[in-house]
Design a protein around this motif. Structure first.
Motif: not given
Length: 371
Positions: A284-288
């Protein structure tokens, strides 16, 4: 673990403190970043032999002698010239002190598919069609060796540290980053230029086309591209000492293999989950996400694996292949460049994945911005 008083960051963290690219958008990081951010299609009809294809992602107006000068370029192949030019642009960005004071402290890890396919096939043809097998141009022989681009780039720019050439299919660019990190962590050098290069030629186009035609598991035949992306990887403390800004921190690299194409989703999932675990990053922390975007059954399997980890409504996906063509061994390095240049300066994790029809998968987690 020591911590920088100025930043609160570990000075031994490995960071990308410079990068450059030669791509169908033009020469330099700025041209590449602008093209990616504008989502601009750089695949177009060419004015040269494109083999079985009608369109390709070619470097615009790339003339070896115009870019590098006449001296030392008479017999230089296109892949080597692209690499030498990209190294020059990266060194210019990094500053004159990178290799000038202690050239033995700067290494190079360059990835490639086969080297210059055109040079290999031209030299072989000359040996078969000439009056004698040895009636060939000796100046052309170095271009047939896979490490020509890496060696010539180091000689041209006086880089005397470790010099390595890797070939690992589509994930080659991720492999060079991992190899460079090991060189640094084991004290073999203080900074490394790493990345991959691929040239376009009609010869390569025909080889790629024949390899894909008739295979249900390989990505569909489509426009090819060419280019090079290179990164300066070094400890954060060294970057600060030399006045360089960290574009991203390297958090983890993971690679897996599969034998049956049906097992590709499992291999991708394993590489991704292990890379996230090593990086202490939750999905859930991954932005891209920057997948390899291969298309066809293999691309669908990569997408399915990412969907299983992140959910169908997960982070946005940046698809580069549709914009610049299939750059083969250089594709993952250009994906890395896209991951570095797209974020808006905030510190956030990004994930780059790559999968090759020959059975290799890779995943790299970066955190953009300063550590």
């Amino acid at each position: 673990m020591s911590v920088s008083r100025a930043t609160g960051a570990d000075p031994d963290t490995l960071v990308v403190s410079g990068w450059s690219a030669a791509s169908p958008y033009g020469l330099g990081a700025a041209a590449f970043a602008a093209g990616v951010r504008e989502d601009r299609d750089a695949v177009r009809p060419g004015d040269r032999d494109l083999g079985p294809y009608e369109r390709a992602g070619l470097l615009p107006d790339f003339d070896i002698r115009r870019v590098l000068g006449r001296k030392g370029t008479r017999a230089m192949d296109r892949a080597t010239a692209i690499a030498v030019a990209t190294v020059g642009m990266l060194l210019e960005e990094a500053g004159p002190g990178l290799a000038a004071d202690r050239p033995e402290a700067v290494g190079m890890v360059l990835g490639t598919g086969h080297g210059s396919v055109q040079s290999i096939m031209d030299f072989t043809r000359d040996s078969l069609t000439g009056e004698k097998p040895y009636h060939v141009d000796p100046a052309a022989f170095p271009n047939t060796v896979m490490n020509r681009a890496a060696g010539q780039s180091a000689i041209w720019h006086t880089l005397r540290g470790p010099n390595t050439t890797l070939a690992g299919g589509a994930p080659t660019g991720l492999l060079t980053l991992s190899y460079a990190a090991r060189l640094l962590r084991r004290g073999h050098c203080e900074a490394v230029l790493c990345g991959a290069v691929e040239e376009f030629s009609a010869e390569r186009a025909w080889l790629e086309y024949r390899a894909r035609t008739g295979s249900a598991h390989r990505q569909p035949a489509g426009p090819l591209g060419e280019g090079c992306a290179l990164f300066l990887l070094e400890p954060y403390g060294r970057a600060l000492a030399h006045g360089r800004t960290a574009h991203a921190s390297l958090l983890s690299c993971r690679f897996t293999a599969f034998h049956d194409p049906e097992d590709a989703p499992r291999a991708v999932t394993r590489a991704v989950t292990e890379a996230l675990k090593d990086a202490s990053v939750e999905p859930g922390e991954v932005a891209l996400l920057v997948p390899s975007d291969t298309g066809g059954p293999l691309g669908a399997r990569e997408d399915a694996a990412l969907g299983a980890v992140f959910g169908e409504s997960g982070p946005p996906r940046l698809r580069l292949r549709r914009l610049i063509g299939d750059t083969s061994a250089a594709s993952a390095s250009l994906q890395l460049a896209a991951a570095v240049c797209v974020p808006d300066g905030r510190r956030r994790p990004v994930l780059i994945t790559s999968v090759d029809p020959d059975g290799q998968t890779g995943a790299v987690v970066l955190r953009t911005g300063n550590p």
